[in-house]
Scaffold this motif. Structure first.
Motif, PDB file in Angstrom:
ATOM      1  N   VAL A 131      20.046  61.714  73.799  1.00  0.00           N
ATOM      2  CA  VAL A 131      20.802  60.461  73.768  1.00  0.00           C
ATOM      3  C   VAL A 131      21.787  60.531  72.607  1.00  0.00           C
ATOM      4  O   VAL A 131      21.547  61.213  71.607  1.00  0.00           O
ATOM      5  N   ILE A 137      16.216  56.348  85.444  1.00  0.00           N
ATOM      6  CA  ILE A 137      17.162  57.167  84.680  1.00  0.00           C
ATOM      7  C   ILE A 137      18.136  57.946  85.552  1.00  0.00           C
ATOM      8  O   ILE A 137      19.226  58.311  85.088  1.00  0.00           O
ATOM      9  N   ILE A 185      21.233  61.407  78.651  1.00  0.00           N
ATOM     10  CA  ILE A 185      21.164  60.174  79.426  1.00  0.00           C
ATOM     11  C   ILE A 185      22.133  59.184  78.788  1.00  0.00           C
ATOM     12  O   ILE A 185      22.146  59.001  77.567  1.00  0.00           O
ATOM     13  N   VAL A 193      20.113  53.783  73.211  1.00  0.00           N
ATOM     14  CA  VAL A 193      18.766  54.252  72.944  1.00  0.00           C
ATOM     15  C   VAL A 193      17.765  53.099  72.894  1.00  0.00           C
ATOM     16  O   VAL A 193      16.611  53.249  73.311  1.00  0.00           O
ATOM     17  N   GLN A 242      17.824  50.437  74.683  1.00  0.00           N
ATOM     18  CA  GLN A 242      17.530  50.118  76.071  1.00  0.00           C
ATOM     19  C   GLN A 242      16.527  51.120  76.642  1.00  0.00           C
ATOM     20  O   GLN A 242      15.599  50.747  77.381  1.00  0.00           O
ATOM     21  N   LEU A 243      16.706  52.386  76.290  1.00  0.00           N
ATOM     22  CA  LEU A 243      15.750  53.409  76.707  1.00  0.00           C
ATOM     23  C   LEU A 243      14.349  53.118  76.166  1.00  0.00           C
ATOM     24  O   LEU A 243      13.355  53.205  76.902  1.00  0.00           O
ATOM     25  N   GLN A 244      14.283  52.802  74.887  1.00  0.00           N
ATOM     26  CA  GLN A 244      12.992  52.459  74.307  1.00  0.00           C
ATOM     27  C   GLN A 244      12.327  51.326  75.087  1.00  0.00           C
ATOM     28  O   GLN A 244      11.131  51.381  75.387  1.00  0.00           O
ATOM     29  N   GLU A 299      12.717  50.382  78.176  1.00  0.00           N
ATOM     30  CA  GLU A 299      12.276  50.803  79.508  1.00  0.00           C
ATOM     31  C   GLU A 299      11.006  51.644  79.421  1.00  0.00           C
ATOM     32  O   GLU A 299      10.119  51.537  80.272  1.00  0.00           O
TER      33      GLU A 299
END
Length: 407
Positions: free
Chosen positions: A104, A131, A145, A149, A151-153, A155
């Motif tokens: 990321v 993803i 991706i 980051v 937002q990734l956390q 999810e």
């Protein structure tokens, strides 16, 4: 058919865990980790960990790839493996945690890698569905991706997953090594389950950064071949190897804990010292005086992990919290001078696994198989007492046949 995973243990005991292993190819030969060995398949990893390494908990970090998920489904459908109630895929007495390594990049900063682990195959399949629209090729390892980051956390945590920044100090895509001075600049630190130190750092070096005090440390191999599995690993106090128990260990819950981190002395790591790409020199502490090579004057320096840590430190000296597990220097068997394939095979035939050789076998018993000299080197390797030369610039350090002074 292999025997199914044993029933739940009733008491806490020590298990060994390596939680960063890549898939090189699928069962059908499709590339996943381009730089990974062709024989590094899902089934072969499980067999290597269970039969040769003696590692009971392994993390496969390319399980987000649909082609790998197909291999996992086939192993489950055949009965060779099975999902267990505590989370994970069991092969004999070894459990596989399903994870991912992704890249990321936040605006204006360099990219970094992180790991995430999920409780079940359906959980990581759900994550893959989310993803896929944000990646160029979801079937390849360590891909970028294109989402924020945090937002990734969110999810990952929403799916019950564990978010773990990978090889955090390395100049090659570590969050501290190449991106930021503090994780809190871009991450929700409260959602960081642990960090992975990487091959060129240890707990003492990480102790220069205060925001890491409450965060668990992991040491993993980042294996790109079967032989590298267990190059670094952890001992965990658990009821059984499973996702739930691993999560409890990271929280120090009800007696579960990380007992110790076993890793290379950072001097063996290939990014430990600053390296000059122009004259191929590795610069020691007293030679790193600025942005130019002290040998040739070039500015093409790859800053080593130790130098980077000292640059971003917010303490004058390292602090290790009392509850931090011991970091135990250990040279892997493959690094030991004179221990070739034939003698290693003899040791494995005699004692069962690499973990048994490294942790449970007396020097006299080793000597009976491979002779006094090699037995002595193995014992010295356990305690980090072999003389080392520093690594840097992508080249590993070396082990010599002499002891450190004072040993």
């Amino acid at each position: 058919m292999d025997q199914p995973f044993s029933t739940h243990a009733q008491t806490l005991r020590t298990y060994y865990a390596d939680l960063h292993i890549h898939i090189g190819r699928t069962n059908r030969g499709e590339a996943v980790k381009i730089s990974g060995s062709r024989n590094l398949t899902f089934l072969n990893i499980a067999k290597e960990a269970a039969n040769r390494k003696g590692i009971e908990l392994i993390g496969i970090v390319d399980a987000h790839a649909p082609v790998v998920q197909r291999d996992i489904r086939e192993a489950l459908d055949s009965g060779e493996m099975r999902e267990i109630p505590g989370g994970g895929i069991a092969y004999r007495d070894t459990v596989i945690l399903l994870g991912t390594e992704l890249e990321v990049r936040e605006p204006g900063l360099k990219e970094f890698h992180f790991l995430a682990f999920f409780r079940s195959l359906s959980d990581i399949e759900s994550f893959t569905s989310w993803i896929s629209p944000y990646m160029k090729n979801v079937n390849l390892s360590s891909q970028r991706i294109y989402v924020p980051v945090r937002q990734l956390q969110n999810e990952i945590v929403r799916r019950g997953g564990l978010f773990i920044p990978a090889h955090v100090f390395t100049p090659h895509k570590g969050i501290y090594g190449s991106s930021v001075h503090r994780m809190e600049e871009i991450l929700d630190v409260s959602s960081v389950a642990a960090i992975e130190l990487g091959l060129s750092a240890d707990s003492e070096m990480a102790g220069y950064i205060s925001e890491l005090d409450p965060i668990p440390f992991l040491t993993n191999s980042d294996a790109h071949s079967l032989s590298k599995i267990g190059r670094e690993y952890n001992s965990l106090r658990l009821l059984e190897p499973s996702f739930d128990e691993f999560s409890y260990a990271l929280q120090n819950k009800d007696g579960r804990r990380i007992e110790a981190n076993y890793g290379l002395n950072p001097r063996l790591g290939k990014y430990h010292r600053t390296y000059c790409a122009s004259c191929n020199s590795i610069l020691d502490e007293d030679q790193v005086t600025g942005e130019r090579c002290s040998y040739c004057g070039s500015t093409k320096l790859v800053h080593g992990v130790l130098d980077r840590i000292l640059t971003i430190a917010d303490r004058d000296r390292s602090y290790i919290p009392p509850e931090r597990p011991d970091y135990k220097y250990q040279v892997p068997l493959e690094f030991i001078p004179g221990l070739g394939k034939v003698k290693l095979r003899l040791l494995l035939e005699a004692f069962g696994s690499e973990m048994a050789i490294l942790h449970r076998t007396e020097e006299a018993a080793l000597s009976n198989v491979v002779g006094e000299e090699l037995a002595r080197y193995i014992v010295l390797a356990r305690s980090g007492e072999l003389r080392l030369s520093s690594g840097g610039g992508g080249t590993y350090g070396k082990v010599s046949k002499t002891q450190k002074q004072g040993s």
